[in-house]
Design a protein around this motif. Structure first.
Motif, PDB file in Angstrom:
ATOM      1  N   GLY A   1     -39.809 -10.795   4.356  1.00  0.00           N
ATOM      2  CA  GLY A   1     -39.314 -12.170   4.362  1.00  0.00           C
ATOM      3  C   GLY A   1     -38.473 -12.437   3.137  1.00  0.00           C
ATOM      4  N   THR A   2     -37.921 -13.628   3.066  1.00  0.00           N
ATOM      5  CA  THR A   2     -37.066 -13.986   1.930  1.00  0.00           C
ATOM      6  C   THR A   2     -37.916 -14.283   0.701  1.00  0.00           C
ATOM      7  N   VAL A   3     -37.359 -13.972  -0.463  1.00  0.00           N
ATOM      8  CA  VAL A   3     -38.079 -14.188  -1.712  1.00  0.00           C
ATOM      9  C   VAL A   3     -37.085 -14.110  -2.859  1.00  0.00           C
ATOM     10  N   THR A   4     -37.459 -14.713  -3.984  1.00  0.00           N
ATOM     11  CA  THR A   4     -36.631 -14.646  -5.184  1.00  0.00           C
ATOM     12  C   THR A   4     -37.433 -14.034  -6.320  1.00  0.00           C
TER      13      THR A   4
ATOM     14  N   ALA B   1     -42.717   2.651 -12.706  1.00  0.00           N
ATOM     15  CA  ALA B   1     -41.642   1.697 -12.972  1.00  0.00           C
ATOM     16  C   ALA B   1     -41.977   0.341 -12.382  1.00  0.00           C
ATOM     17  N   THR B   2     -41.192  -0.649 -12.792  1.00  0.00           N
ATOM     18  CA  THR B   2     -41.276  -1.996 -12.228  1.00  0.00           C
ATOM     19  C   THR B   2     -39.901  -2.386 -11.706  1.00  0.00           C
ATOM     20  N   TYR B   3     -39.849  -2.872 -10.465  1.00  0.00           N
ATOM     21  CA  TYR B   3     -38.601  -3.275  -9.825  1.00  0.00           C
ATOM     22  C   TYR B   3     -38.633  -4.783  -9.566  1.00  0.00           C
ATOM     23  N   THR B   4     -37.472  -5.404  -9.710  1.00  0.00           N
ATOM     24  CA  THR B   4     -37.331  -6.825  -9.396  1.00  0.00           C
ATOM     25  C   THR B   4     -36.443  -6.961  -8.164  1.00  0.00           C
ATOM     26  N   MET B   5     -36.930  -7.684  -7.159  1.00  0.00           N
ATOM     27  CA  MET B   5     -36.209  -7.786  -5.892  1.00  0.00           C
ATOM     28  C   MET B   5     -36.124  -9.223  -5.415  1.00  0.00           C
ATOM     29  N   SER B   6     -34.941  -9.576  -4.927  1.00  0.00           N
ATOM     30  CA  SER B   6     -34.735 -10.839  -4.227  1.00  0.00           C
ATOM     31  C   SER B   6     -34.211 -10.518  -2.839  1.00  0.00           C
ATOM     32  N   ILE B   7     -34.732 -11.183  -1.819  1.00  0.00           N
ATOM     33  CA  ILE B   7     -34.343 -10.924  -0.432  1.00  0.00           C
ATOM     34  C   ILE B   7     -33.821 -12.219   0.172  1.00  0.00           C
ATOM     35  N   SER B   8     -32.564 -12.208   0.589  1.00  0.00           N
ATOM     36  CA  SER B   8     -31.980 -13.399   1.217  1.00  0.00           C
ATOM     37  C   SER B   8     -31.985 -13.309   2.734  1.00  0.00           C
ATOM     38  N   GLN B   9     -32.094 -12.092   3.277  1.00  0.00           N
ATOM     39  CA  GLN B   9     -32.086 -11.903   4.731  1.00  0.00           C
ATOM     40  C   GLN B   9     -32.777 -10.596   5.056  1.00  0.00           C
ATOM     41  N   ILE B  10     -33.732 -10.618   5.988  1.00  0.00           N
ATOM     42  CA  ILE B  10     -34.300  -9.363   6.454  1.00  0.00           C
ATOM     43  C   ILE B  10     -33.519  -8.907   7.674  1.00  0.00           C
ATOM     44  N   ALA B  11     -33.572  -7.628   7.935  1.00  0.00           N
ATOM     45  CA  ALA B  11     -32.871  -7.081   9.091  1.00  0.00           C
ATOM     46  C   ALA B  11     -33.588  -7.530  10.371  1.00  0.00           C
ATOM     47  N   THR B  12     -32.801  -7.886  11.386  1.00  0.00           N
ATOM     48  CA  THR B  12     -33.375  -8.309  12.661  1.00  0.00           C
ATOM     49  C   THR B  12     -32.779  -7.490  13.794  1.00  0.00           C
ATOM     50  N   ALA B  13     -33.564  -7.366  14.852  1.00  0.00           N
ATOM     51  CA  ALA B  13     -33.107  -6.693  16.064  1.00  0.00           C
ATOM     52  C   ALA B  13     -32.620  -7.748  17.056  1.00  0.00           C
TER      53      ALA B  13
END
Length: 372
Positions: A211-214, A55-67
């Protein structure tokens, strides 16, 4: 003859083992292996387990989890502490649980000593928070640094003084990095996660948020390189067995070589179409360009040629298993120079059952397995 038959068995075992990754019925089935690619590997990577959905997935990340991380005040390392001698008690709260901590300040302790003892008390509590003392040798200062072991807001922590003011004096409750959940969309659907590792497809696919990505794309495809390697390993083992059998025809039944060559004939057309041809001596040749093209554009045909009904890996693998597991004398070439009045019947493979033959070859009291 004994050495030749023992070597034959070894080559048979090698081919049997090489055939396993190319058979659909085995756990090592290479056709189930997967590889992943990411259009933005600095922002998201992926790992796929065998059998993961193509399969192919499309992902956008606005915030990664932080400790969460707390950084205390910079105190002069060698200076006498401003805390009075005595016992200091404080609480650490995280994940709905409270940890009661304490340490002792002695007369003459420096700030470095106090911060070190405070960090030791935190680390000894068993809380999912790690403490250390960071020292700036140039500035001559030290500070306590606390870091949550897990990301996400549910793993945030606080410190409060109970007896004395060690937390306030050290600044240990000063948040330098706030805990945060990952926030992302997958194929247009929004999600949050306390972790930067996301599992999909019944945990057969894991995504690592970096990291963040669109609109990054993650693609799961067959591991064609692994299949290519398995085919090359198989052909090498096949050719070794065929070549050795032909070179030792005086000891090995000629019917075995015929059976090995016949393994190719069942899928000859499909094998030729993917670049696997048979030489006149029965060995195989690989047109790597044709094979690579087939792996990329017609993987189903490759699978059929090797793993389908009477596929080359199935048929040759079965023959190799028989060679590796049957008594060595099963494949011995009858020795016509022996004037034996009687030779026992042939087995179901068509090879001579040579128990009587060996009794003529070996002196009384000898065993064949003592020779090999």
């Amino acid at each position: 003859m004994a050495n030749s038959l023992a070597t034959l068995s070894n080559y048979g075992r090698q081919l049997w083992e090489a055939s396993q990754p190319l058979q659909l019925s085995t756990s090592a089935n290479v056709f189930l292996q997967r590889t992943t690619t990411s259009s933005a590997p600095s922002a998201v990577t992926a790992q796929a387990q065998p059998g993961a959905t193509l399969a192919t997935y499309t992902m956008s990340i606005s915030q990664i989890a932080t400790a969460q991380q707390n950084m205390g005040l910079a105190l002069t390392s060698a200076a006498a502490t401003g805390l009075a001698p005595g016992s200091y008690n404080f609480n650490l709260q995280t994940g709905g649980k409270t940890y009661s901590l304490s340490f002792t300040v002695n007369s003459g302790d420096t700030n470095l000593t106090v911060l070190t003892n405070m960090a030791k008390a935190i680390n000894a509590a068993g809380a999912p928070v790690t403490a250390k003392v960071a020292t700036d040798t140039v500035a001559g200062t030290s500070r306590v640094v606390l870091t949550a072991q897990n990301t996400g807001t549910s793993n945030a922590f606080t410190l409060t003084d109970v007896t004395g003011n060690a937390v306030a004096y050290s600044g240990a409750n000063t948040v330098s990095v706030a805990a945060a959940n990952a926030s992302y969309t997958l194929n247009g659907v929004p999600y949050t996660s306390t972790s930067n590792t996301i599992y999909l497809d019944n945990r057969k696919l894991s995504l690592n948020l970096l990291g963040t990505v669109t609109n990054a794309t993650i693609t799961v495809t067959p591991d064609t390189q692994a299949i290519n390697n398995a085919i090359n390993n198989f052909v090498t083992a096949y050719n070794n067995l065929v070549t050795f059998t032909a070179q030792n025809s005086q000891y090995i039944s000629p019917q075995l070589l015929s059976i090995l060559k016949q393994s190719y004939s069942y899928q000859a057309a499909n094998l030729a179409a993917i670049g696997i041809t048979q030489n006149q001596n029965g060995t195989l040749a690989i047109n790597q360009t044709a094979l690579t093209s087939a792996l990329q554009n017609n993987l189903g045909l490759v699978e059929t040629a090797f793993s389908g009904v009477n596929g080359l890996a199935v048929s040759a693998g079965f023959n190799a298993q028989q060679i590796a597991t049957n008594p060595l004398t099963t494949f011995a070439n009858p020795l016509p120079q022996l004037n034996t009045p009687y030779l026992s019947s042939y087995n179901w493979w068509g090879f001579l059952n040579t128990a009587n033959l060996w009794s003529l070859l070996l002196p009384p009291g000898s065993f064949f397995n003592q020779l090999v």
